[in-house]
Design a protein around this motif. Structure first.
Motif, short mmCIF file in Angstrom:
data_model
loop_
_atom_site.label_atom_id
_atom_site.label_comp_id
_atom_site.label_asym_id
_atom_site.label_seq_id
_atom_site.Cartn_x
_atom_site.Cartn_y
_atom_site.Cartn_z
N ARG A 22 -37.63 -16.67 47.95
CA ARG A 22 -38.33 -17.29 46.82
C ARG A 22 -39.44 -16.36 46.32
NH1 ARG A 22 -42.56 -20.71 46.93
NH2 ARG A 22 -42.32 -21.13 49.15
N VAL A 68 -31.74 -16.99 47.77
CA VAL A 68 -32.23 -18.37 47.74
C VAL A 68 -31.05 -19.32 47.84
CG1 VAL A 68 -33.29 -20.14 46.26
CG2 VAL A 68 -34.41 -17.91 46.53
N LEU A 92 -30.28 -21.96 50.86
CA LEU A 92 -30.15 -23.38 50.54
C LEU A 92 -28.81 -23.92 51.02
CD1 LEU A 92 -31.75 -23.59 46.98
CD2 LEU A 92 -32.62 -24.66 49.08
N VAL A 122 -31.17 -23.65 40.59
CA VAL A 122 -31.56 -22.25 40.83
C VAL A 122 -30.55 -21.32 40.18
CG1 VAL A 122 -31.81 -20.47 42.62
CG2 VAL A 122 -32.88 -22.71 42.94
N VAL A 174 -35.16 -18.58 40.04
CA VAL A 174 -36.09 -18.95 41.10
C VAL A 174 -37.46 -19.33 40.54
CG1 VAL A 174 -37.29 -18.13 43.18
CG2 VAL A 174 -34.89 -17.54 42.82
N LEU A 184 -38.28 -26.02 44.58
CA LEU A 184 -38.03 -25.34 45.85
C LEU A 184 -39.14 -25.65 46.86
CD1 LEU A 184 -36.77 -21.91 44.48
CD2 LEU A 184 -35.51 -23.39 46.07
#
Length: 140
Positions: free
Chosen positions: A73, A81, A85, A111, A116, A123
């Motif tokens: 991030r 990212v 996730l 995302v 991001v 997030l």
């Protein structure tokens, strides 16, 4: 004569529930759906020892993935990212984190679509909620 037994491996997939308020204790909604209890996990996975091993492994991996998600991030690395996730969502699904799982899946799509930087607040919220859930699991 040899007999072969096939044990089915249970997959924990709880019915969808409304997102719980993020507190450190199990959350009950009007329909009685809760975060998983240790007794429920033992019922699903078959033994207390197995549940302990699963929880320890899951929490260690989730903490590591969460730390790597922080780094991804910070560098605005969309593929990394998304990868972290995905890993977290898979772990959550395994032990009944249905609401976090669903939110994580939606966040992955956001995302990928927005990047991001644009999804940073979501997030951060996901990661806060994840830490609460990990803390809850650590006390089971």
């Amino acid at each position: 004569m040899t007999k072969v037994f096939f044990d089915q491996v249970p997959v924990l997939k709880l019915a969808p529930s409304p997102p719980p308020p993020w507190v450190a204790e199990p959350v009950h909604d009007a329909a009685g759906i809760t975060w998983p209890t240790r007794a429920r996990l033992i019922e699903i996975f078959g033994s207390d020892e197995l549940v302990s091993r699963i929880l320890v492994s899951l929490m260690n991996e989730a903490r590591e993935d969460n730390a790597l998600l922080d780094q991804a991030r910070a560098s605005a690395d969309v593929p990394l990212v998304v990868e972290r996730l995905h890993r977290l969502v898979g772990s959550l699904a395994f032990v009944g984190g249905v609401d976090l799982e669903r939110g994580g899946e939606q966040l992955i799509a956001r995302v990928q679509a927005l990047g991001v930087v644009e999804t940073a607040p979501q997030l951060q919220a996901f990661q806060r909620n994840l830490r609460v859930y990990i803390d809850y699991l650590s006390r089971l």
